[in-house]
Design an enzyme around this catalytic site. Structure first.
Site, mmCIF file in Angstrom:
data_model
loop_
_atom_site.group_PDB
_atom_site.id
_atom_site.type_symbol
_atom_site.label_atom_id
_atom_site.label_comp_id
_atom_site.label_asym_id
_atom_site.label_seq_id
_atom_site.Cartn_x
_atom_site.Cartn_y
_atom_site.Cartn_z
ATOM 1 N N LYS A 76 0.866 -1.186 0.000
ATOM 2 C CA LYS A 76 0.000 0.000 0.000
ATOM 3 C C LYS A 76 0.897 1.229 0.000
ATOM 4 C CE LYS A 76 -3.872 2.085 2.569
ATOM 5 N NZ LYS A 76 -4.765 1.941 3.747
ATOM 6 N N SER A 151 -9.723 1.980 2.619
ATOM 7 C CA SER A 151 -8.836 2.774 1.807
ATOM 8 C C SER A 151 -7.772 1.948 1.078
ATOM 9 C CB SER A 151 -8.115 3.814 2.677
ATOM 10 O OG SER A 151 -7.297 3.161 3.631
ATOM 11 N N SER A 175 -10.075 -0.523 6.744
ATOM 12 C CA SER A 175 -9.458 -0.439 5.416
ATOM 13 C C SER A 175 -8.731 -1.674 4.916
ATOM 14 C CB SER A 175 -8.492 0.740 5.362
ATOM 15 O OG SER A 175 -9.212 1.917 5.202
HETATM 16 N N1 GLN Z 1 -13.314 4.359 5.909
HETATM 17 C C1 GLN Z 1 -12.716 4.752 7.144
HETATM 18 C C2 GLN Z 1 -12.226 6.166 7.054
HETATM 19 O O1 GLN Z 1 -12.455 6.755 6.061
HETATM 20 C C3 GLN Z 1 -11.595 3.834 7.500
HETATM 21 C C4 GLN Z 1 -10.386 4.076 6.674
HETATM 22 C C5 GLN Z 1 -9.212 3.250 7.133
HETATM 23 O O2 GLN Z 1 -9.359 2.234 7.787
HETATM 24 N N2 GLN Z 1 -8.025 3.735 6.809
HETATM 25 O O3 GLN Z 1 -11.650 6.699 7.937
#
Ligand code: GLN
Length: 490
Positions: A76, A151, A175
């Site tokens: 990532k 994400s 995410s």
């Molecule tokens: N969707 C959640 C957010 O926007 C979690 C994102 C994540 O786990 N990085 O914060």
């Protein structure tokens, strides 16, 4: 080879059926062919990958290969990689070549794994659909009109489309688990503190945790085993012996391998809100767990519904502080034209950050400001404690908690792009786990009405990674959902 599991790749490499260079080339060529449509990678590091593969071949020849030597993977783009562009999905870091490796990256390099490149992601890991990336949305390999989740959407799409056998991700509120569910693969977020955050660009430091993506629990176990370990450069890194998660899966298969395992089903997760097709797949998967010997018991997480409001105070608060370092002075984007120093900061940040990141910085500075701190931030921290206590109470009655990973299957690109609250609600089943710091895993559990994958989430007590992986592995030995591939995988 494209569909091979990590143990199969290991055997092929050790038996010299394929060299690490050939294997890396196979995946690099697939990336060249399929990435234009999927947009799963921001950076492809062909040269670096081939160098690492040559070193891996030498190591295999010398007889000192480890489990991951010569295994290709994707990182990532939140993980700093020395000498390789690290954007975090943002224009702010569009020119940032990291001078050092994240702890996770150096561990995997030392293990001999071959990084193919950097996977696309929501900007600064803020998002649930991968649409907030400055580098464009990632497409779901099962249906190019749908989101892959976020994400870590690039990592999940890459593994699902077999552009990489495994990939790293991070999970602040879901995410790893949520995109794993939407892309029909397995993903694990371990206990907070097991994976070092050093060199993992910070979003919300008390929630951020590195995790692993693979087609199966076994592949995740192999990758995760090499990612964990104490790191003195992360003050929340846990000092405990590393575990070999894969070794724990080796027990011989039996008819009822999960005999005695008590699975708790949170009443609140099975109430309204879950789509009918997701519910049907989850119920069928739970029947399968029972057939493997597990028993199920209803448990309650009464404060789970408060997880999203608590998270959307705590995470923005932490992000507003973490992202203050991007000021256009030391690294990252700097506006071309500006007046004084304050104007330079303002213009650089206005140009460098996208809308979702700005929204969160504003919310974060608001909830931390004088007069609102007690009303919002402290209150959210109290909810966080209640949510963690709910899990501890539920885990008195069971060994693992199970439920859906997401309320629906992947939605259409653009569908929720203008409605942040609807987007936030898609993480309803995953966010509480981060607030409590517990490990969670998502594995494929069938398909919805629209032919898109459904994920089942398993949640365990602190350090229950082996139990989670073993349960998923036994399920996968008896089913083939995890072996299904999207059409782009020939
Ligand atoms: N969707 C959640 C957010 O926007 C979690 C994102 C994540 O786990 N990085 O914060």
């Amino acid at each position: 080879m494209i569909n091979a599991s990590l143990p199969e790749l290991r055997r092929a490499l050790d038996a010299r059926q394929i060299s690490a260079v050939e294997l890396a080339s196979l995946f690099l060529d697939r990336i060249d062919a399929l990435n234009p449509a999927l947009n799963a990678f921001i950076t492809v590091d062909r040269e670096g990958a081939l160098d690492a593969a040559r070193a891996a071949d030498a190591r295999i020849a010398s007889g000192s290969a480890g489990p991951l030597t010569g295994i290709p993977l994707a990182h990532k783009d939140v993980f700093c990689t020395e000498g390789v562009l690290t954007t975090c999905g943002s224009k702010m870091l569009a020119n940032f070549v990291s001078p050092y490796d994240a702890h996770v990256v150096s561990l995997l390099k030392a293990a001999g794994a071959v990084s193919l490149g950097k996977a696309n992601m929501d900007e600064f890991a803020m998002g649930s659909s991968n649409e907030s990336s400055y580098y464009g949305a990632v497409k779901n390999p099962w249906n190019l009109e749908r989101i892959p989740g976020g994400s870590s959407g690039g990592s999940a799409a890459a593994v699902a489309a077999r552009l990489a056998p495994v990939a790293t991700g991070t999970d602040t509120g879901g995410s790893v688990r949520q995109p794993a569910a939407y892309c029909g693969i397995t993903g694990i977020k371990p206990t907070y503190g097991l994976v070092s955050r050093y060199g993992m660009i910070a979003y919300a430091s008390s929630l951020d945790q590195g995790g692993a993506f693979g087609a199966s629990a076994e592949d995740c176990a192999l990758l995760l085993s090499a990612m964990t370990g104490f790191d003195e450069r992360d003050s929340t890194s846990l000092e405990r012996p590393t575990e070999d998660y894969a070794a724990a899966l080796a027990a011989p298969a039996s008819a009822r391998p999960l005999e005695g395992l008590r699975i708790g089903l949170p009443r609140e997760f099975f109430a309204e809100g879950m789509a009918d097709d997701v519910r049907a797949a989850i119920e069928a998967a739970l029947d399968q767990y029972r057939a493997l010997g597990a028993t199920t018991v209803e448990v309650s997480l009464p404060n789970a519904k408060l997880a999203i409001p608590a998270y959307y105070v705590i995470a923005p608060a932490e992000c507003s502080s973490n992202l203050s370092r991007f000021d256009g002075v030391r690294y990252g984007h700097r506006a071309a034209e500006y007046g004084d120093l304050a104007d330079m900061y303002a213009k650089s940040r206005a140009e460098g950050f996208g809308a979702e990141v700005k929204r969160r910085i504003l919310i974060g500075t608001y909830v931390l400001s004088h007069g609102y701190y007690d009303a919002y931030y402290l209150q959210a921290q109290r909810l966080r404690r209640l949510i963690a206590q709910d899990f501890q109470a539920a885990l008195q009655q069971c060994d693992l908690i199970a439920g859906p990973t997401t309320p629906t299957t992947a939605w259409a690109l653009g569908e929720k792009a203008d409605d942040p609250v609807q987007m936030y609600l898609s993480d309803i089943y995953t966010i509480a786990v981060n607030l409590a710091g517990l490990p969670g895993l998502s594995h494929p559990a069938g398909f919805g009405a629209d032919g898109l994958p459904v994920g089942l989430q398993l949640i365990g007590d602190y350090f229950a990674e082996t139990r989670l992986l073993n349960a998923a592995h036994r399920f996968q030995q008896a089913t083939d959902w995890h072996a299904r591939r999207p059409g782009c995988v020939a």
